[in-house]
Design a protein around this motif. Structure first.
Motif, PDB file in Angstrom:
ATOM      1  N   HIS A 116       0.891  -1.173   0.000  1.00 32.67           N
ATOM      2  CA  HIS A 116       0.000   0.000   0.000  1.00 32.67           C
ATOM      3  C   HIS A 116       0.928   1.221   0.000  1.00 32.67           C
ATOM      4  O   HIS A 116       1.073   1.907   1.014  1.00 32.67           O
ATOM      5  CB  HIS A 116      -0.887  -0.049   1.239  1.00 32.67           C
ATOM      6  CG  HIS A 116      -2.070   0.870   1.205  1.00 32.67           C
ATOM      7  ND1 HIS A 116      -2.188   1.917   0.314  1.00 32.67           N
ATOM      8  CD2 HIS A 116      -3.203   0.890   1.961  1.00 32.67           C
ATOM      9  CE1 HIS A 116      -3.335   2.538   0.535  1.00 32.67           C
ATOM     10  NE2 HIS A 116      -3.974   1.936   1.517  1.00 32.67           N
ATOM     11  N   THR A 134      -0.051  -2.331   4.821  1.00 35.21           N
ATOM     12  CA  THR A 134       0.495  -1.000   5.148  1.00 35.21           C
ATOM     13  C   THR A 134       1.866  -1.148   5.804  1.00 35.21           C
ATOM     14  O   THR A 134       2.797  -0.425   5.479  1.00 35.21           O
ATOM     15  CB  THR A 134      -0.438  -0.214   6.097  1.00 35.21           C
ATOM     16  OG1 THR A 134      -0.530  -0.896   7.334  1.00 35.21           O
ATOM     17  CG2 THR A 134      -1.815  -0.032   5.509  1.00 35.21           C
ATOM     18  N   ARG A 147      -4.890  -3.137  12.344  1.00 28.59           N
ATOM     19  CA  ARG A 147      -6.100  -3.946  12.528  1.00 28.59           C
ATOM     20  C   ARG A 147      -5.809  -5.380  12.100  1.00 28.59           C
ATOM     21  O   ARG A 147      -4.995  -5.607  11.204  1.00 28.59           O
ATOM     22  CB  ARG A 147      -7.157  -3.311  11.605  1.00 28.59           C
ATOM     23  CG  ARG A 147      -8.463  -3.982  11.464  1.00 28.59           C
ATOM     24  CD  ARG A 147      -9.327  -3.204  10.437  1.00 28.59           C
ATOM     25  NE  ARG A 147      -8.840  -3.375   9.058  1.00 28.59           N
ATOM     26  CZ  ARG A 147      -9.220  -4.348   8.245  1.00 28.59           C
ATOM     27  NH1 ARG A 147     -10.095  -5.249   8.652  1.00 28.59           N
ATOM     28  NH2 ARG A 147      -8.733  -4.433   7.012  1.00 28.59           N
ATOM     29  N   PRO A 155      -9.003   1.634   8.945  1.00 25.41           N
ATOM     30  CA  PRO A 155      -9.915   1.790  10.074  1.00 25.41           C
ATOM     31  C   PRO A 155      -9.448   0.995  11.292  1.00 25.41           C
ATOM     32  O   PRO A 155      -8.818  -0.039  11.164  1.00 25.41           O
ATOM     33  CB  PRO A 155     -11.223   1.186   9.535  1.00 25.41           C
ATOM     34  CG  PRO A 155     -10.787   0.179   8.507  1.00 25.41           C
ATOM     35  CD  PRO A 155      -9.539   0.739   7.901  1.00 25.41           C
TER      36      PRO A 155
HETATM   37  N1  ASP Z   1      -6.854   0.865   5.165  1.00 28.91           N
HETATM   38  C1  ASP Z   1      -5.691   0.026   5.241  1.00 28.91           C
HETATM   39  C2  ASP Z   1      -5.614  -0.920   4.051  1.00 28.91           C
HETATM   40  O1  ASP Z   1      -6.413  -0.815   3.149  1.00 28.91           O
HETATM   41  C3  ASP Z   1      -5.561  -0.688   6.536  1.00 28.91           C
HETATM   42  C4  ASP Z   1      -6.623  -1.708   6.867  1.00 28.91           C
HETATM   43  O2  ASP Z   1      -7.563  -1.910   6.110  1.00 28.91           O
HETATM   44  O3  ASP Z   1      -6.488  -2.290   7.944  1.00 28.91           O
HETATM   45  O4  ASP Z   1      -4.731  -1.739   3.998  1.00 28.91           O
END
Ligand code: ASP
Length: 426
Positions: free
Chosen positions: A215, A253, A313, A353
């Motif tokens: 990402h 990420t 997350r 999120p």
């Molecule tokens: N928004 C971030 C992603 O798309 C992190 C996540 O979804 O946990 O990787």
């Protein structure tokens, strides 16, 4: 950001100096330097004396000669394009120079991101936002960034409403969209799929997340955020101690972030995850091979010395039903934990999120009024950084500064109630 701020920030970055050290080096008080670095509509802003400006240029010439032309060109509004290539697929496309250049362009974008200025450098251009996986921040902020540079955006979300649901290949979709759009942002659940998509088009493609792969735009805004937070705290990214916590196995990420941070010198990484969610070996080895210290741990007690705690997350959608053994409340980052374990000036980050439901084992909402929580400054930084990505890939980065004019509508001075607390930076 005005030209004076851009010059000073750039000089500090190039010379690798904190505000304290830089103020000392140019023979001024830290307090004076702080006022020179404020936005020009702030009541505390002061114009830097011409003598001081010349002195900064002179120091750069002597100590970072390769940077002088660059900084001079910043002052003259001529910026060289960074060598990031045609598409943005992976953070491995960056070196320290192209990263600094992108951050410099992001700095130039700040007055637009803060709704004080508008620009039409991308007037007439169309962005196709193709999201085959859930997204709020990434899709809206890429769209908003493109619109704020004068372009227009077409969106498609989910497989159900796309021709992929009818069996269309990535290649056919890429061939088709190339005829409709001037930039394409793609998110897809399969690792490697965005690169495959990009191989079928000459239109710039940006990877907005390919499964558990990468990402890159998130990592760029994360490192930009770390630099800005550190600049306020008088710290440098070189030599920093960064703790990554949570789902390090499937979290794209952190896969991008650790590689991008490895471009800095002498980093220390603490990777906190249960054994079933550890960072892929290849990434750990690649970072360690660059001479950085990497420590793996399964307890939050090891956050004690970290300058940044970056929580993530659990990527339930990617674990394919594998049980997430050993991920319990001992991984919750809440106020009690931060008070008990972390450094007083720790920077708390999360790509979002986060799971904000009561009892969730994530970054807790009980930290929301803690100024060390940088998550909304982090999301805000997504706009200038994504504008910079478009500007560089589409070859208008040198035109942005000249193209700006004042907004005609009345933007709010604070976009959310807590901004005085959270957004004290320019
Ligand atoms: N928004 C971030 C992603 O798309 C992190 C996540 O979804 O946990 O990787």
């Amino acid at each position: 950001m005005n030209t004076q701020q851009v010059l000073l920030r750039d000089a500090m970055r190039r010379l690798n100096m904190t505000r304290e050290v830089f103020a000392d080096r140019i023979g001024t008080r830290r307090r004076a330097l702080d006022t020179w670095l404020l936005p020009d509509d702030s009541s505390e802003f002061r114009a830097m004396p011409e003598m001081a400006r010349r002195y900064v240029m002179e120091i750069l010439e002597r100590h970072a000669p390769e940077a002088t032309e660059y900084t001079q060109s910043v002052h003259d509004d001529r910026i060289e394009a960074a060598p990031t290539g045609h598409h943005l697929l992976s953070v491995s496309q960056f070196n320290r120079d192209s990263l600094e250049h992108l951050f410099h362009v992001a700095d130039v974008m700040q007055p637009i991101a803060h709704r004080r200025k508008v620009s039409r450098v991308l007037e007439g251009a169309v962005l196709a936002n193709l999201f085959f996986e859930a997204s709020t921040r990434t899709r809206i902020s890429f769209g908003s960034a493109f619109c704020r540079l004068g372009g227009s955006v077409c969106d498609t979300t989910g497989f159900t409403f796309s021709s992929m649901a009818k069996g269309e290949s990535l290649r056919d979709t890429a061939m088709v969209i190339s005829g409709y759009a001037d930039a394409i942002v793609v998110r897809h659940p399969e690792q490697g799929s965005v690169a495959e998509f990009a191989s079928a088009t000459n239109i710039p493609v940006i990877n907005a997340g390919d499964g558990a792969g990468e990402h890159p735009s998130q990592a760029l805004l994360d490192v930009y955020t770390i630099q800005r937070e550190f600049s306020r705290l008088g710290k440098l990214v070189d030599g920093a101690h960064i703790a990554l916590v949570g789902d390090l196995k499937y979290g794209r990420t952190v896969h991008s972030l650790i590689q991008l941070l490895a471009l800095f010198r002498g980093m220390r990484f603490t990777l906190v995850a249960p054994p079933s969610l550890q960072m892929p070996r290849a990434l750990v080895e690649a970072v360690a091979a660059r001479g950085h210290e990497v420590v793996e741990s399964d307890t939050l007690n090891s956050l004690a010395a970290a300058d940044v705690v970056y929580a993530t997350r659990i990527q339930k959608e990617r674990s394919g039903g594998e049980s997430i053994e050993g991920y319990g409340e001992e991984f919750r980052i809440d106020r009690a934990l931060v008070e008990r374990v972390c450094r007083a000036e720790v920077v708390l980050m999360h790509p979002l999120p986060r799971d904000g439901r009561p009892g969730a084992n994530d970054l807790s909402t009980d930290l929301d009024r803690d100024p060390r929580l940088a998550i909304f400054r982090q999301t805000d930084n997504g706009i200038p950084v994504r504008m910079a990505i478009f500007a560089i890939l589409m070859g208008v980065d040198a035109q942005v500064q000249r193209s700006m004019r004042d907004v005609r509508w009345q933007p709010p001075t604070m976009v959310r109630p807590d901004d005085a607390l959270l957004n004290e930076q320019d």
